[in-house]
Design an enzyme around this catalytic site. Structure first.
Site, PDB file in Angstrom:
ATOM      1  N   GLN A  65       7.499  73.830 -25.129  1.00  0.00           N
ATOM      2  CA  GLN A  65       7.251  73.546 -26.538  1.00  0.00           C
ATOM      3  C   GLN A  65       6.830  74.814 -27.268  1.00  0.00           C
ATOM      4  O   GLN A  65       6.065  75.618 -26.735  1.00  0.00           O
ATOM      5  CB  GLN A  65       6.142  72.494 -26.622  1.00  0.00           C
ATOM      6  N   THR A  66       7.321  75.004 -28.481  1.00  0.00           N
ATOM      7  CA  THR A  66       6.850  76.123 -29.297  1.00  0.00           C
ATOM      8  C   THR A  66       7.065  75.832 -30.769  1.00  0.00           C
ATOM      9  O   THR A  66       7.897  75.002 -31.137  1.00  0.00           O
ATOM     10  CB  THR A  66       7.567  77.437 -28.906  1.00  0.00           C
ATOM     11  N   ARG A  67       6.293  76.562 -31.594  1.00  0.00           N
ATOM     12  CA  ARG A  67       6.508  76.525 -33.044  1.00  0.00           C
ATOM     13  C   ARG A  67       6.654  77.943 -33.580  1.00  0.00           C
ATOM     14  O   ARG A  67       6.636  78.155 -34.788  1.00  0.00           O
ATOM     15  CB  ARG A  67       5.342  75.811 -33.745  1.00  0.00           C
ATOM     16  N   HIS A 101       9.570  85.745 -27.562  1.00  0.00           N
ATOM     17  CA  HIS A 101       9.791  87.148 -27.202  1.00  0.00           C
ATOM     18  C   HIS A 101       9.870  87.279 -25.680  1.00  0.00           C
ATOM     19  O   HIS A 101      10.040  86.296 -24.971  1.00  0.00           O
ATOM     20  CB  HIS A 101       8.680  87.999 -27.808  1.00  0.00           C
ATOM     21  N   HIS A 146       7.625  85.190 -23.365  1.00  0.00           N
ATOM     22  CA  HIS A 146       7.989  83.776 -23.267  1.00  0.00           C
ATOM     23  C   HIS A 146       9.164  83.581 -22.311  1.00  0.00           C
ATOM     24  O   HIS A 146       9.228  82.592 -21.574  1.00  0.00           O
ATOM     25  CB  HIS A 146       8.340  83.226 -24.645  1.00  0.00           C
ATOM     26  N   ARG A 190      -2.627  77.845 -23.095  1.00  0.00           N
ATOM     27  CA  ARG A 190      -4.097  77.873 -23.144  1.00  0.00           C
ATOM     28  C   ARG A 190      -4.642  77.355 -24.475  1.00  0.00           C
ATOM     29  O   ARG A 190      -5.801  76.936 -24.548  1.00  0.00           O
ATOM     30  CB  ARG A 190      -4.585  79.298 -22.891  1.00  0.00           C
ATOM     31  N   ASP A 191      -3.863  77.411 -25.544  1.00  0.00           N
ATOM     32  CA  ASP A 191      -4.332  76.932 -26.854  1.00  0.00           C
ATOM     33  C   ASP A 191      -3.232  76.097 -27.499  1.00  0.00           C
ATOM     34  O   ASP A 191      -2.800  76.361 -28.618  1.00  0.00           O
ATOM     35  CB  ASP A 191      -4.721  78.118 -27.741  1.00  0.00           C
ATOM     36  N   HIS A 192      -2.786  75.088 -26.776  1.00  0.00           N
ATOM     37  CA  HIS A 192      -1.656  74.270 -27.200  1.00  0.00           C
ATOM     38  C   HIS A 192      -1.978  73.574 -28.525  1.00  0.00           C
ATOM     39  O   HIS A 192      -2.977  72.867 -28.645  1.00  0.00           O
ATOM     40  CB  HIS A 192      -1.353  73.233 -26.119  1.00  0.00           C
TER      41      HIS A 192
END
Length: 358
Positions: A158-160, A164, A167, A253-255
């Site tokens: 998952q990403t917003r 790079h 990742h 770590r900071d989802h």
């Protein structure tokens, strides 16, 4: 997401019983795990025209035209507890409006102070930005793709944000560890204010896909509005990815963290999201993979996880804020950090016409 099964087991907007149960217990009234309220807010004027059992049409305004998407049969009309609901996102008194979802909730409660709940029946699927609509798959479509290609072990990421080299290495490490295929599942709905626009990010994701071994990874865009709810959102994201066919889900770590509140502290502690999802792993029904940040070690010439640094090793990383500053000021972006194709896209978006400093 309700229509295509991404929000299963939901079949509509929450009635009052489910709403209260989710806020208090992270479970629906049926006992099934679900941590985020899914509600439909309305004005008092509109509420006064409704009654239990009546039906309304839900429309999408796309390209200045209303398109009917579904019929909602009303089963519940109620006044929400805004203070209690705000605590889903962060328990502070008064609610901290620097949290984007709390800010939205407080503003909407003024103009739309009532909720209606009930099951919906679909008419047609929503319309999406034509520049990337062909890369949005429903759970059924994605599961069918997995079946056709004999994918049985699938890890979702998952990403917003733009992605790079760190990742790429993180997802490849997860794939190797689990012996799985990968699905990059970035969100293209509403995210945090100030985030990179979806159309720019999608162009970056397409370039990144060229760096994966052929046949390993799939790009599938998720039309979801983020709540930036940290640990509870991580649980929600895992449930959604299970609906899409995931067998594993990567949690950072900071989802879904929105940053800092008015007290100057982060809304959620590092690792809090991973801890909560892991505690509910058996109930969610898929494997949770925790990864800390990947950092560049010049001496090794490679990326490693932060907790794998050896004594005396110097790690390098560039924050999103620092990357944007460098690009806007025409500075170089190190080769170890990103891909030239991605940097080119971001320069065109953030600093058109700004010459590159020599």
């Amino acid at each position: 997401m309700i229509l295509n099964g991404g929000f299963s087991p939901l079949r509509g907007f929450m009635n009052e019983d489910d709403y209260i149960s989710v806020i208090n217990t992270m479970h629906l009234k049926s006992g099934l795990l679900w941590p985020i309220p899914i509600t439909l807010e309305v004005t008092e004027e509109f509420k006064n025209k409704l009654s239990i059992g009546s039906q309304i049409t839900l429309n999408q305004n796309f390209n200045s035209t209303l398109h009917p998407l579904a019929i909602l049969t009303i089963q519940s009309i109620y006044s929400p507890d805004i203070s209690l609901e705000a605590a889903v996102f962060h328990s502070s008194s008064p609610p901290d409006d620097l949290h984007p979802s709390i800010s939205y909730l407080l503003q909407q409660s003024i103009s739309h102070p009532f909720y209606i709940g009930g099951q919906i029946s679909g008419i047609q699927i929503p319309f999406h930005d034509p520049s990337f609509s062909t890369e949005i798959f429903s759970p059924t479509q994605l599961r069918s793709l997995f079946s056709r290609n004999s994918f049985s072990n699938i890890t979702f990421f998952q990403t917003r944000n733009p992605l790079h080299k760190s990742h790429l290495q993180l997802t490849l490490a997860a794939s190797l560890k689990l012996g799985s295929h990968l699905v990059l599942h970035p969100i293209v709905g509403v995210t945090k204010p100030g985030d990179v626009d979806s159309d720019i990010r999608v162009r970056c994701y397409r370039e990144l896909m060229n760096y994966y071994p052929k046949g390993l990874a799939v790009l599938s865009l998720l039309p979801l509005a983020m709540r930036m709810a940290g640990p509870k959102e991580a649980v929600w994201h895992a449930i959604i990815r299970k609906n899409y066919g995931a067998t594993s889900f990567i949690v950072g770590r900071d989802h879904a963290g929105p940053g800092f509140g008015r007290d100057g502290k982060k809304f959620y502690a590092d690792e809090a999201a991973l801890d909560l999802v892991r505690s509910l792993e058996s109930e969610i029904g898929i494997r949770v993979v925790g990864f800390r940040g990947m950092v560049w070690v010049e001496k090794r010439g490679e990326y490693v996880e932060e907790d794998q640094l050896e004594a005396g090793e110097v790690a390098k990383e560039i924050s999103g804020t620092e990357l944007r500053r460098r690009i806007k000021q025409g500075e170089e972006v190190p080769d170890w950090f990103s891909f030239p194709e991605v940097v080119k896209i971001l320069r065109e978006a953030w600093a058109p016409g700004v010459p590159l400093k020599k």
